[in-house]
Design a protein around this motif. Structure first.
Motif, mmCIF file in Angstrom:
data_model
loop_
_atom_site.group_PDB
_atom_site.id
_atom_site.type_symbol
_atom_site.label_atom_id
_atom_site.label_comp_id
_atom_site.label_asym_id
_atom_site.label_seq_id
_atom_site.Cartn_x
_atom_site.Cartn_y
_atom_site.Cartn_z
ATOM 1 N N ALA A 60 0.864 -1.185 0.000
ATOM 2 C CA ALA A 60 0.000 0.000 0.000
ATOM 3 C C ALA A 60 0.897 1.230 0.000
ATOM 4 C CB ALA A 60 -0.929 0.019 1.209
ATOM 5 N N GLY A 61 0.282 2.375 -0.208
ATOM 6 C CA GLY A 61 1.014 3.617 -0.069
ATOM 7 C C GLY A 61 1.317 3.894 1.390
ATOM 8 N N SER A 62 2.131 4.891 1.628
ATOM 9 C CA SER A 62 2.532 5.235 2.992
ATOM 10 C C SER A 62 1.321 5.692 3.801
ATOM 11 C CB SER A 62 3.575 6.354 2.948
ATOM 12 O OG SER A 62 3.935 6.757 4.244
ATOM 13 N N GLY A 63 1.146 5.100 4.994
ATOM 14 C CA GLY A 63 0.103 5.529 5.902
ATOM 15 C C GLY A 63 -1.293 5.025 5.587
ATOM 16 N N VAL A 64 -1.429 4.102 4.648
ATOM 17 C CA VAL A 64 -2.762 3.613 4.259
ATOM 18 C C VAL A 64 -3.234 2.476 5.160
ATOM 19 C CG1 VAL A 64 -4.070 2.487 2.397
ATOM 20 C CG2 VAL A 64 -2.532 4.376 1.876
ATOM 21 N N GLY A 65 -2.302 1.698 5.716
ATOM 22 C CA GLY A 65 -2.705 0.631 6.628
ATOM 23 C C GLY A 65 -2.167 -0.733 6.266
ATOM 24 N N TRP A 266 8.030 -22.866 5.795
ATOM 25 C CA TRP A 266 7.539 -21.724 6.554
ATOM 26 C C TRP A 266 6.641 -20.852 5.672
ATOM 27 C CZ3 TRP A 266 11.593 -19.094 10.264
ATOM 28 C CH2 TRP A 266 12.088 -20.064 11.148
ATOM 29 N N THR A 267 5.825 -20.039 6.307
ATOM 30 C CA THR A 267 5.069 -18.998 5.610
ATOM 31 C C THR A 267 5.810 -17.685 5.793
ATOM 32 O OG1 THR A 267 2.941 -20.099 5.986
ATOM 33 C CG2 THR A 267 2.886 -17.744 5.492
ATOM 34 N N VAL A 268 6.016 -16.954 4.705
ATOM 35 C CA VAL A 268 6.700 -15.661 4.776
ATOM 36 C C VAL A 268 5.751 -14.568 4.293
ATOM 37 C CG1 VAL A 268 8.584 -14.244 3.876
ATOM 38 C CG2 VAL A 268 9.015 -16.618 4.516
ATOM 39 N N VAL A 269 5.699 -13.482 5.044
ATOM 40 C CA VAL A 269 4.881 -12.319 4.680
ATOM 41 C C VAL A 269 5.796 -11.105 4.626
ATOM 42 C CG1 VAL A 269 2.896 -10.884 5.263
ATOM 43 C CG2 VAL A 269 2.919 -13.326 5.912
ATOM 44 N N ASN A 270 5.977 -10.552 3.444
ATOM 45 C CA ASN A 270 6.774 -9.347 3.295
ATOM 46 C C ASN A 270 5.858 -8.164 3.032
ATOM 47 O OD1 ASN A 270 9.442 -10.314 3.647
ATOM 48 N ND2 ASN A 270 9.429 -11.181 1.584
ATOM 49 N N ILE A 271 6.008 -7.119 3.828
ATOM 50 C CA ILE A 271 5.236 -5.896 3.636
ATOM 51 C C ILE A 271 6.094 -4.942 2.809
ATOM 52 C CG2 ILE A 271 4.091 -3.982 4.809
ATOM 53 C CD1 ILE A 271 3.853 -5.873 7.260
ATOM 54 N N GLN A 272 5.536 -4.454 1.710
ATOM 55 C CA GLN A 272 6.316 -3.620 0.790
ATOM 56 C C GLN A 272 5.519 -2.384 0.403
ATOM 57 O OE1 GLN A 272 7.824 -5.707 -2.624
ATOM 58 N NE2 GLN A 272 9.100 -4.016 -3.315
ATOM 59 N N GLN A 273 6.157 -1.247 0.508
ATOM 60 C CA GLN A 273 5.502 0.026 0.223
ATOM 61 C C GLN A 273 5.353 0.243 -1.276
ATOM 62 O OE1 GLN A 273 6.241 3.052 3.133
ATOM 63 N NE2 GLN A 273 6.624 4.572 1.550
ATOM 64 N N GLN A 274 4.376 1.050 -1.664
ATOM 65 C CA GLN A 274 4.230 1.496 -3.043
ATOM 66 C C GLN A 274 5.097 2.734 -3.256
ATOM 67 O OE1 GLN A 274 1.554 0.548 -5.788
ATOM 68 N NE2 GLN A 274 2.256 -1.323 -4.764
ATOM 69 N N GLU A 275 5.529 2.931 -4.479
ATOM 70 C CA GLU A 275 6.326 4.114 -4.790
ATOM 71 C C GLU A 275 5.519 5.376 -4.534
ATOM 72 O OE1 GLU A 275 7.397 3.607 -8.848
ATOM 73 O OE2 GLU A 275 9.278 2.567 -8.379
ATOM 74 N N GLN A 276 6.157 6.402 -4.007
ATOM 75 C CA GLN A 276 5.463 7.658 -3.736
ATOM 76 C C GLN A 276 5.010 8.325 -5.019
ATOM 77 O OE1 GLN A 276 7.944 10.089 -1.237
ATOM 78 N NE2 GLN A 276 7.503 8.889 0.580
ATOM 79 N N SER A 277 5.732 8.109 -6.106
ATOM 80 C CA SER A 277 5.345 8.709 -7.384
ATOM 81 C C SER A 277 4.028 8.157 -7.888
ATOM 82 C CB SER A 277 6.436 8.456 -8.437
ATOM 83 O OG SER A 277 6.623 7.054 -8.624
ATOM 84 N N GLY A 278 3.634 6.981 -7.365
ATOM 85 C CA GLY A 278 2.379 6.375 -7.780
ATOM 86 C C GLY A 278 1.202 6.869 -6.982
ATOM 87 N N GLU A 279 1.451 7.810 -6.036
ATOM 88 C CA GLU A 279 0.390 8.306 -5.180
ATOM 89 C C GLU A 279 -0.042 9.724 -5.558
ATOM 90 O OE1 GLU A 279 1.095 7.787 -1.004
ATOM 91 O OE2 GLU A 279 2.390 6.074 -1.353
ATOM 92 N N LYS A 280 0.015 10.034 -6.859
ATOM 93 C CA LYS A 280 -0.415 11.350 -7.324
ATOM 94 C C LYS A 280 -1.909 11.516 -7.077
ATOM 95 C CE LYS A 280 3.149 11.578 -10.902
ATOM 96 N NZ LYS A 280 3.421 11.636 -12.353
ATOM 97 N N GLN A 281 -2.287 12.665 -6.605
ATOM 98 C CA GLN A 281 -3.682 12.895 -6.263
ATOM 99 C C GLN A 281 -4.453 13.473 -7.442
ATOM 100 O OE1 GLN A 281 -3.407 15.323 -2.786
ATOM 101 N NE2 GLN A 281 -3.043 13.587 -1.445
ATOM 102 N N HIS A 282 -5.701 13.050 -7.545
ATOM 103 C CA HIS A 282 -6.557 13.472 -8.645
ATOM 104 C C HIS A 282 -7.871 13.984 -8.043
ATOM 105 C CE1 HIS A 282 -4.017 11.354 -11.671
ATOM 106 N NE2 HIS A 282 -3.787 10.572 -10.643
#
Length: 395
Positions: A60-65, A266-282
């Motif tokens: 997800a983007g930064s701060g989305v959850g 094992w089960t592996v869960v990696n949390i990965q952020q989205q690029e900030q450039s992809g969070e342009k507001q419309h």
């Protein structure tokens, strides 16, 4: 050639026998994964649960959850299942590499979660820490103490590691535990080399064969939050410091996929952020095509896109309120605001991808509740009322 065919037939027969064994296990009532059904029934139609030997990603983007959802799916859901089914043979151990928060902060989120569940008290971590004008009074402190047993139950199954952030250090931590609860099996292999003059040289080496767990009912879940914060490390083979991109790949591809899931189960869960450039507001455009362009994508994974090949399931979290949209897939975002989230299954080797699951989100207490479908008007009104409560509106 005949020997190769015989071996192939033998492998097929062995696999068919294993499938029959699996069917008998299910027939007896035992589960082969930790199901999502009890906590997330709509999601479980597309992703059945937490499967051994499988890599998951939450993005997800930064701060989305993304951290909150990862905890809900891979910490709370499996451990709540364990509490509700004490006679289950399943045992759970969770390693949580907290690359962003401390162990104390992790425990605080558990306390806030349990206050909400046990007493319907909604308090965020900042208030719990005393950073806000309102802080816990004696009555509330008593309630917090009453959550001790519940929080201790979670922490009995979770080990939070907040002091290791480089790929090899993280792997060694996991490897040490794997040796305590199982056996790594190596076998001698003979190699024959022929030089330019036709002379043959025979050598022997040890090759990794398999991992045998002491208890096949133990389900180990390793969570890294989030991998964009992995620390680059020195590589002995190249005698160079790996780049950030290479260090993330070393963790995901070399260690998580190559060893921990493939060999150890094992089960592996990696949390990965989205690029900030992809969070342009419309804010001025509300068309469906524009809305979809703001959703998290596989191409938007930050720091290293290639490691998506390692994952079986990639789950994205999306908040249309962040982009100022008034409506999303039939849901009233003007009313729900930041309490609405959508799960988007971007990749799914366990089922069908590109499926959506709408959620009511309470970030303060790390709780998600699946929403009714948009055409279920009566049920949706009740969900809107719950959203109003979270937003502090009088209803």
């Amino acid at each position: 050639m005949a020997n190769i065919v015989t071996k192939t037939i033998s492998k097929v027969k062995a696999r068919i026998s294993e499938i029959r064994l699996i069917a008998n296990i299910r027939k007896s009532g035992e589960l082969l994964c930790i199901p999502f059904y009890y906590s997330f029934p709509k999601l479980s139609k597309f992703v059945p649960g937490i499967v051994k030997g499988v890599m998951y990603k939450v993005t997800a983007g930064s701060g989305v959850g993304k951290t909150q959802l990862a905890k809900a799916l891979f910490v709370f859901a499996p451990l709540n299942y364990l509490r509700q089914n004490p006679n289950s043979k399943i045992k759970i151990k969770i390693f949580y590499f907290a690359l962003e928060e401390s162990e104390e902060e992790f425990i605080d989120t558990l306390i806030c979660n349990q206050l909400a569940i046990k007493f319907n008290i909604r308090m965020d971590v900042m208030t719990l820490k005393g950073y806000r004008e309102k802080y816990p009074d004696e009555e509330l402190l008593q309630k917090i103490e009453e959550c001790t047993e519940d929080v201790e139950f979670y922490m009995e199954h979770i080990e939070v590691i907040d002091s290791v952030s480089n790929p090899t250090g993280m792997y060694k931590f996991c490897r040490t535990f794997s040796e305590k609860v199982g056996t790594h099996v190596w076998e001698d292999v003979e190699f024959t080399k022929t030089d330019s003059e036709g002379n043959k040289e025979v050598s022997h080496d040890k090759v990794y064969k398999e991992y045998i767990p002491d208890d096949p009912n133990l389900h180990v879940i390793c969570i890294a939050d989030h991998i964009s914060l992995i620390t680059p490390e020195y590589d002995k083979k190249s005698e160079k410091v790996l780049s950030h991109h290479q260090s993330i790949a070393k963790w995901s591809t070399h260690y998580c996929r190559g060893q921990m899931t493939k060999h150890w189960g094992w089960t592996v869960v990696n949390i990965q952020q989205q690029e900030q450039s992809g969070e342009k507001q419309h804010y001025t455009n509300t068309g469906v095509s524009v809305i979809k362009k703001t959703e998290p994508t596989l191409d938007g994974l930050a720091n290293n896109k290639e490691i998506q090949r390692d994952d079986y399931v990639i789950i994205a979290v999306y908040s249309p309120d962040r982009f100022g949209f008034e409506e999303y897939d039939g849901y009233d975002i003007v009313r729900m605001r930041d309490t609405f989230r959508s799960i988007i299954i971007r990749k799914n080797r366990l089922g069908v991808p590109n499926k959506y699951v709408p959620l009511l989100f309470d970030g303060a207490t790390n709780r998600f509740m699946e929403l009714p479908y948009a055409d279920e008007r009566d049920k949706l009104q009740l969900a809107y009322a719950e959203s109003d409560k979270l937003l502090g509106r009088n209803t």
